[in-house]
Design a protein around this motif. Structure first.
Motif, short mmCIF file in Angstrom:
data_model
loop_
_atom_site.label_atom_id
_atom_site.label_comp_id
_atom_site.label_asym_id
_atom_site.label_seq_id
_atom_site.Cartn_x
_atom_site.Cartn_y
_atom_site.Cartn_z
N ARG A 165 -10.08 3.09 9.86
CA ARG A 165 -9.64 4.41 10.34
C ARG A 165 -8.62 4.33 11.48
NH1 ARG A 165 -12.47 10.19 11.08
NH2 ARG A 165 -12.23 10.17 8.84
N PRO A 166 -8.79 3.48 12.50
CA PRO A 166 -7.79 3.44 13.58
C PRO A 166 -6.38 3.10 13.06
CG PRO A 166 -9.78 2.31 14.28
CD PRO A 166 -9.95 2.61 12.81
N ALA A 167 -6.27 2.19 12.12
CA ALA A 167 -4.95 1.83 11.57
C ALA A 167 -4.35 3.01 10.81
CB ALA A 167 -5.06 0.61 10.66
N VAL A 168 -5.18 3.73 10.06
CA VAL A 168 -4.69 4.87 9.29
C VAL A 168 -4.31 6.01 10.24
CG1 VAL A 168 -5.23 6.53 7.48
CG2 VAL A 168 -6.06 4.18 7.29
N GLU A 169 -5.09 6.22 11.29
CA GLU A 169 -4.75 7.27 12.25
C GLU A 169 -3.44 6.96 12.97
OE1 GLU A 169 -8.39 7.57 14.49
OE2 GLU A 169 -9.12 9.21 13.21
N ALA A 170 -3.17 5.67 13.22
CA ALA A 170 -1.88 5.28 13.81
C ALA A 170 -0.74 5.63 12.85
CB ALA A 170 -1.88 3.79 14.14
N LEU A 171 -0.95 5.40 11.57
CA LEU A 171 0.05 5.78 10.57
C LEU A 171 0.24 7.30 10.57
CD1 LEU A 171 1.92 5.29 8.13
CD2 LEU A 171 -0.14 5.34 6.68
N HIS A 172 -0.85 8.05 10.64
CA HIS A 172 -0.76 9.52 10.68
C HIS A 172 0.07 9.98 11.87
CE1 HIS A 172 -4.78 9.93 8.30
NE2 HIS A 172 -3.77 9.57 7.54
N ALA B 215 0.82 -4.32 7.37
CA ALA B 215 0.26 -4.57 8.70
C ALA B 215 -1.25 -4.77 8.69
CB ALA B 215 0.62 -3.43 9.64
N ILE B 216 -1.91 -4.40 7.62
CA ILE B 216 -3.36 -4.56 7.54
C ILE B 216 -3.66 -6.01 7.16
CG2 ILE B 216 -5.45 -3.89 6.29
CD1 ILE B 216 -4.21 -1.11 5.98
N ALA B 217 -4.36 -6.69 8.05
CA ALA B 217 -4.61 -8.13 7.86
C ALA B 217 -5.66 -8.38 6.77
CB ALA B 217 -5.06 -8.75 9.18
#
Length: 159
Positions: A119-126, A40-42
């Motif tokens: 960080r926002p994408a990783v926090e969504a994963l968390h 999902a990371i572009a």
């Protein structure tokens, strides 16, 4: 371990405590969750392996009654990896078992967590991992409650 338990490291500075919790969640993530989040990371950074992934054993220590003298309980298989992003962040991943790809992804997401752009994408994963873990704990508690047996004693009176 659930969110309400007290830990020895609860007195860590806030950034260290946040990262520790982030790494705990990444260690419990499934391979599918990590792979989907990576896809999902572009604008993916380049990732270089610093160490591993490699599998080994660690000694698990226990305490009788939770507070007695420590003793060696046995060994557990763990896999770890360390990566460096092209932007310079270094990430570490450690998990139980032998899944090297999961350890590599955990290290990548640990490094991404340190970069404000990701960080926002990783926090969504968390949040996704935490929600799954909470649902699993809830389901397990419901299954356990369904098999609970209450015992009681009846006192028979003498006439």
């Amino acid at each position: 371990m659930n969110a309400t338990e007290k830990h020895d490291h609860d007195d860590l500075p806030e950034p260290a405590a946040e990262r520790r919790e982030a790494m705990r969640l990444l260690a419990r993530a499934t391979g599918a969750e990590l792979a989907a989040a990576w896809q999902a990371i572009a604008d993916k950074p380049e990732v270089a392996a610093v160490r591993g992934p490699e599998t080994g054993l660690v000694m698990v220590r226990g305490r009788i009654g939770g507070g007695g003298d420590p003793f060696n309980l046995g060994e557990a298989t763990v896999t770890r990896a360390t990566v460096r992003l092209s932007s310079g962040e270094i990430g570490h991943g450690q998990l139980l078992g032998t899944d090297k790809e999961r350890a590599r992804f955990a290290a990548i997401f640990d490094a991404l967590y340190q970069n404000p752009a990701y960080r926002p994408a990783v926090e969504a994963l968390h949040r996704q991992i935490a929600a799954r873990l909470l649902n699993e704990e809830r389901r397990k508690a419901e299954e356990t409650a369904a098999t609970r047996v209450d015992f009681f004693t009846m006192v028979r009176g003498e006439d």
